[in-house]
Enzyme design. Structure first.
Site, PDB file in Angstrom:
ATOM      1  N   ARG A 147      -0.637  -8.675  13.596  1.00  0.00           N
ATOM      2  CA  ARG A 147      -1.312  -7.587  12.535  1.00  0.00           C
ATOM      3  C   ARG A 147      -1.822  -8.268  11.645  1.00  0.00           C
ATOM      4  O   ARG A 147      -3.172  -7.734  11.181  1.00  0.00           O
ATOM      5  CB  ARG A 147      -0.063  -6.831  11.806  1.00  0.00           C
ATOM      6  CG  ARG A 147       0.527  -5.843  12.904  1.00  0.00           C
ATOM      7  CD  ARG A 147       1.938  -5.721  12.562  1.00  0.00           C
ATOM      8  NE  ARG A 147       2.014  -4.625  11.001  1.00  0.00           N
ATOM      9  CZ  ARG A 147       3.102  -4.879  10.159  1.00  0.00           C
ATOM     10  NH1 ARG A 147       4.040  -5.358  10.725  1.00  0.00           N
ATOM     11  NH2 ARG A 147       2.898  -3.951   9.076  1.00  0.00           N
ATOM     12  N   LYS A 159       0.956  -0.928   0.008  1.00  0.00           N
ATOM     13  CA  LYS A 159      -0.103  -0.023   0.140  1.00  0.00           C
ATOM     14  C   LYS A 159       1.015   1.278   0.000  1.00  0.00           C
ATOM     15  O   LYS A 159       0.682   2.182  -0.874  1.00  0.00           O
ATOM     16  CB  LYS A 159      -0.948   0.070   1.226  1.00  0.00           C
ATOM     17  CG  LYS A 159      -1.842  -0.966   1.520  1.00  0.00           C
ATOM     18  CD  LYS A 159      -2.753  -0.930   2.379  1.00  0.00           C
ATOM     19  CE  LYS A 159      -1.889  -0.898   3.839  1.00  0.00           C
ATOM     20  NZ  LYS A 159      -1.142  -2.264   4.270  1.00  0.00           N
ATOM     21  N   ARG A 174      -9.581   1.925   9.089  1.00  0.00           N
ATOM     22  CA  ARG A 174      -8.962   0.681   9.492  1.00  0.00           C
ATOM     23  C   ARG A 174     -10.047  -0.181  10.130  1.00  0.00           C
ATOM     24  O   ARG A 174      -9.899  -1.473  10.527  1.00  0.00           O
ATOM     25  CB  ARG A 174      -7.654   0.663  10.270  1.00  0.00           C
ATOM     26  CG  ARG A 174      -6.645  -0.174   9.636  1.00  0.00           C
ATOM     27  CD  ARG A 174      -5.392   0.614  10.585  1.00  0.00           C
ATOM     28  NE  ARG A 174      -4.348  -0.479  10.378  1.00  0.00           N
ATOM     29  CZ  ARG A 174      -3.381  -0.052   9.835  1.00  0.00           C
ATOM     30  NH1 ARG A 174      -3.157   1.065   8.980  1.00  0.00           N
ATOM     31  NH2 ARG A 174      -1.934  -0.897   9.571  1.00  0.00           N
ATOM     32  N   ARG A 176      11.464  -6.008   4.860  1.00  0.00           N
ATOM     33  CA  ARG A 176      11.706  -4.525   4.971  1.00  0.00           C
ATOM     34  C   ARG A 176      12.471  -3.852   5.809  1.00  0.00           C
ATOM     35  O   ARG A 176      12.799  -4.483   6.929  1.00  0.00           O
ATOM     36  CB  ARG A 176       9.976  -4.237   5.226  1.00  0.00           C
ATOM     37  CG  ARG A 176       9.919  -2.796   5.473  1.00  0.00           C
ATOM     38  CD  ARG A 176       8.313  -2.175   5.216  1.00  0.00           C
ATOM     39  NE  ARG A 176       7.668  -2.593   6.200  1.00  0.00           N
ATOM     40  CZ  ARG A 176       6.415  -2.524   6.203  1.00  0.00           C
ATOM     41  NH1 ARG A 176       5.822  -1.813   5.524  1.00  0.00           N
ATOM     42  NH2 ARG A 176       5.906  -3.185   7.382  1.00  0.00           N
ATOM     43  N   ARG A 187      11.346  -2.512  11.243  1.00  0.00           N
ATOM     44  CA  ARG A 187      10.468  -1.790  12.133  1.00  0.00           C
ATOM     45  C   ARG A 187      10.046  -2.843  13.202  1.00  0.00           C
ATOM     46  O   ARG A 187      10.175  -4.392  12.976  1.00  0.00           O
ATOM     47  CB  ARG A 187       9.096  -1.725  11.140  1.00  0.00           C
ATOM     48  CG  ARG A 187       8.818  -0.414  10.819  1.00  0.00           C
ATOM     49  CD  ARG A 187       7.736  -0.106   9.774  1.00  0.00           C
ATOM     50  NE  ARG A 187       6.423  -0.750  10.243  1.00  0.00           N
ATOM     51  CZ  ARG A 187       5.734  -0.654   9.485  1.00  0.00           C
ATOM     52  NH1 ARG A 187       5.325   0.081   8.235  1.00  0.00           N
ATOM     53  NH2 ARG A 187       4.262  -0.983   9.884  1.00  0.00           N
TER      54      ARG A 187
HETATM   55  P1  AP5 Z   1       4.929  -1.587   1.853  1.00  0.00           P
HETATM   56  O1  AP5 Z   1       4.567  -0.682   0.666  1.00  0.00           O
HETATM   57  O2  AP5 Z   1       5.978  -0.744   2.880  1.00  0.00           O
HETATM   58  O3  AP5 Z   1       3.593  -2.393   2.593  1.00  0.00           O
HETATM   59  P2  AP5 Z   1       2.437  -1.629   3.093  1.00  0.00           P
HETATM   60  O4  AP5 Z   1       1.201  -2.402   2.657  1.00  0.00           O
HETATM   61  O5  AP5 Z   1       2.257  -0.324   3.174  1.00  0.00           O
HETATM   62  O6  AP5 Z   1       2.702  -2.296   4.724  1.00  0.00           O
HETATM   63  P3  AP5 Z   1       2.460  -1.918   6.064  1.00  0.00           P
HETATM   64  O7  AP5 Z   1       3.017  -2.901   6.886  1.00  0.00           O
HETATM   65  O8  AP5 Z   1       3.199  -0.552   6.359  1.00  0.00           O
HETATM   66  O9  AP5 Z   1       0.911  -1.732   6.344  1.00  0.00           O
HETATM   67  P4  AP5 Z   1       0.324  -1.679   7.595  1.00  0.00           P
HETATM   68  O10 AP5 Z   1      -0.990  -1.391   7.110  1.00  0.00           O
HETATM   69  O11 AP5 Z   1       0.575  -3.081   8.532  1.00  0.00           O
HETATM   70  O12 AP5 Z   1       1.331  -0.571   8.517  1.00  0.00           O
HETATM   71  P5  AP5 Z   1       0.980   0.751   9.151  1.00  0.00           P
HETATM   72  O13 AP5 Z   1       2.278   1.580   8.640  1.00  0.00           O
HETATM   73  O14 AP5 Z   1      -0.015   1.374   8.007  1.00  0.00           O
HETATM   74  O15 AP5 Z   1       5.983  -2.918   1.502  1.00  0.00           O
HETATM   75  C1  AP5 Z   1       6.283  -3.767   2.357  1.00  0.00           C
HETATM   76  C2  AP5 Z   1       7.660  -4.315   1.772  1.00  0.00           C
HETATM   77  O16 AP5 Z   1       7.596  -5.298   0.467  1.00  0.00           O
HETATM   78  C3  AP5 Z   1       8.675  -3.159   1.566  1.00  0.00           C
HETATM   79  O17 AP5 Z   1       9.988  -3.662   1.871  1.00  0.00           O
HETATM   80  C4  AP5 Z   1       8.532  -2.732   0.038  1.00  0.00           C
HETATM   81  O18 AP5 Z   1       9.873  -2.564  -0.496  1.00  0.00           O
HETATM   82  C5  AP5 Z   1       8.314  -4.327  -0.395  1.00  0.00           C
HETATM   83  N1  AP5 Z   1       7.410  -4.266  -1.793  1.00  0.00           N
HETATM   84  C6  AP5 Z   1       6.519  -3.388  -2.072  1.00  0.00           C
HETATM   85  N2  AP5 Z   1       5.822  -4.068  -3.281  1.00  0.00           N
HETATM   86  C7  AP5 Z   1       6.602  -4.761  -3.723  1.00  0.00           C
HETATM   87  C8  AP5 Z   1       6.554  -5.585  -4.862  1.00  0.00           C
HETATM   88  N3  AP5 Z   1       5.532  -5.201  -5.819  1.00  0.00           N
HETATM   89  N4  AP5 Z   1       7.422  -6.538  -4.928  1.00  0.00           N
HETATM   90  C9  AP5 Z   1       8.430  -6.928  -4.084  1.00  0.00           C
HETATM   91  N5  AP5 Z   1       8.652  -6.135  -2.840  1.00  0.00           N
HETATM   92  C10 AP5 Z   1       7.764  -5.220  -2.975  1.00  0.00           C
HETATM   93  O19 AP5 Z   1       0.504   0.753  10.417  1.00  0.00           O
HETATM   94  C11 AP5 Z   1       1.571   0.417  11.510  1.00  0.00           C
HETATM   95  C12 AP5 Z   1       0.788   0.492  12.734  1.00  0.00           C
HETATM   96  O20 AP5 Z   1       0.308   1.779  13.131  1.00  0.00           O
HETATM   97  C13 AP5 Z   1      -0.515  -0.493  12.772  1.00  0.00           C
HETATM   98  O21 AP5 Z   1      -0.289  -1.685  13.250  1.00  0.00           O
HETATM   99  C14 AP5 Z   1      -1.141   0.274  13.994  1.00  0.00           C
HETATM  100  O22 AP5 Z   1      -0.683  -0.035  15.134  1.00  0.00           O
HETATM  101  C15 AP5 Z   1      -1.117   1.569  13.655  1.00  0.00           C
HETATM  102  N6  AP5 Z   1      -1.971   2.483  12.816  1.00  0.00           N
HETATM  103  C16 AP5 Z   1      -1.756   2.816  11.632  1.00  0.00           C
HETATM  104  N7  AP5 Z   1      -2.870   3.197  11.101  1.00  0.00           N
HETATM  105  C17 AP5 Z   1      -3.962   3.264  11.922  1.00  0.00           C
HETATM  106  C18 AP5 Z   1      -5.118   3.451  11.944  1.00  0.00           C
HETATM  107  N8  AP5 Z   1      -6.083   3.911  10.866  1.00  0.00           N
HETATM  108  N9  AP5 Z   1      -6.047   3.102  13.004  1.00  0.00           N
HETATM  109  C19 AP5 Z   1      -5.435   2.673  14.284  1.00  0.00           C
HETATM  110  N10 AP5 Z   1      -3.974   2.330  14.168  1.00  0.00           N
HETATM  111  C20 AP5 Z   1      -3.146   2.615  13.075  1.00  0.00           C
END
Ligand code: AP5
Length: 219
Positions: free
Chosen positions: A172, A13, A88, A127, A161
Site C-alpha cells: 500500500r 485521514k 488517488r 488498528r 483489516r
Molecule cells: P486512520 O484514521 O484509520 O488512518 P487512514 O489514514 O484513514 O488510513 P487508511 O489505512 O484507512 O487509509 P488508506 O488510504 O490506506 O485506506 P482506505 O480505506 O482509503 O488511522 C489509522 C490508525 O491510527 C487507527 O487505528 C486510528 O485509531 C489510529 N490513529 C489515528 N490518528 C491517531 C493519532 N493522532 N494518534 C494515535 N493513533 C491514531 O482504502 C483501502 C483500500 O480500498 C485501498 O488500498 C484500495 O484497494 C481501495 N480504495 C479506496 N479508495 C480507493 C480509490 N479512490 N481508488 C482505488 N482504490 C481505492
C-alpha cells in the site's frame, strides 16, 4: 464546502475526516469504507474490489467514480463534503474536477496529512475495527472501553483489516508513493493544498486541521 484528505495509509485521514464532518455537519465520503461495505454485502462491485483491496492495490477508477458520483449527489453532501481516500491518482483527480464542475461545485481545500513512516506502521498494525458498524480503534492509542466490545454499537467482533497485515502495508505504501503522491504537486499548483503535521494525539492533529483551514481561508 468541499474538502479532500490526502496522505499515505494510516496517517489518520479517516479519523480526522470523521471529526471534521461531525463538527461541520457535512458528509464524510470514504471510498475505502464504501468499498468495504460493498465487499461485506457481496455486491458485484465488492466482489471485483476484494482481491485488489486485500493485495493493497487500487480498484478500477470507473468503479470508484460511480460510487463517488452517487454519494456526492445525496442530500447531506449538498451542504458540503469531505473526500477521504479519493482521488488517488491523476485520472481520479481529473474525473473529480469534471464531476464537480458539471455541478457548479469545487474543492475548497486539500489537506495533506504528513507522518514519518516509523509512526505510520504501528498505527496501521495496531488498528482494529468493528465488523458490525466499522468503528475504528487502536490497540494502544484508542482501545474500546470494554475489551472486545464496540463502544458505538456493542458489536462483539473487533478485528484487524486484511490489508493491515505487514506485507500488505508495504505494498500500500508503494502504491501511494507511485500513484497518489503526485497529487500533492497537482493540488499545490492549483493553490488549494495545505500540509498538516499528523504527529501527536488525535486532538492535537484536529487542532492543526482547524488552524490549517482557517489559515487557508477555507474554514
Ligand atoms: P486512520 O484514521 O484509520 O488512518 P487512514 O489514514 O484513514 O488510513 P487508511 O489505512 O484507512 O487509509 P488508506 O488510504 O490506506 O485506506 P482506505 O480505506 O482509503 O488511522 C489509522 C490508525 O491510527 C487507527 O487505528 C486510528 O485509531 C489510529 N490513529 C489515528 N490518528 C491517531 C493519532 N493522532 N494518534 C494515535 N493513533 C491514531 O482504502 C483501502 C483500500 O480500498 C485501498 O488500498 C484500495 O484497494 C481501495 N480504495 C479506496 N479508495 C480507493 C480509490 N479512490 N481508488 C482505488 N482504490 C481505492
Amino acid at each position: 464546502m468541499g474538502y479532500v484528505f490526502l496522505g499515505p495509509p494510516g496517517v489518520g485521514k479517516g479519523t480526522q475526516a470523521k471529526r471534521l464532518a461531525a463538527s461541520r455537519g457535512i458528509a464524510h465520503i470514504s471510498t475505502g469504507d464504501m468499498l468495504r461495505g460493498a465487499v461485506k454485502r457481496g455486491t458485484p462491485a465488492g466482489l471485483k474490489a476484494k482481491p485488489l483491496m486485500d493485495a493493497g492495490q487500487l480498484v478500477p477508477d470507473a468503479l470508484v467514480l460511480e460510487m463517488v458520483d452517487d454519494r456526492i449527489g445525496e442530500p447531506d453532501a449538498r451542504e458540503g463534503f469531505i473526500l477521504d481516500g479519493y482521488p488517488r491518482n491523476p485520472k481520479q483527480a481529473a474525473d473529480l474536477d469534471a464531476l464537480l464542475e458539471g455541478e457548479g461545485r469545487a474543492i475548497d481545500c486539500v489537506l495533506a496529512i504528513e507522518l514519518p513512516v516509523e509512526v505510520i506502521v504501528p498505527r496501521l498494525s495496531g488498528r482494529r475495527s468493528c465488523t458490525k458498524c466499522g468503528a475504528v480503534y487502536h490497540v494502544t492509542a484508542h482501545p474500546p472501553k470494554v475489551p472486545g466490545t464496540c463502544d458505538a454499537c456493542g458489536g462483539q467482533e473487533i478485528v484487524q483489516r486484511p490489508d493491515d497485515r505487514e506485507e500488505v502495508i508495504r505494498d500500500r505504501m508503494r502504491v501511494y508513493a507511485e500513484k497518489t503522491e503526485p497529487l500533492i504537486r497537482y493540488y499545490e499548483e492549483h493553490g488549494i493544498l495545505v500540509r498538516v503535521d499528523g504527529r501527536g494525539s488525535v486532538d492535537e492533529v484536529s487542532t492543526r486541521v482547524e488552524e490549517a483551514l482557517q489559515g487557508a481561508g477555507a474554514a
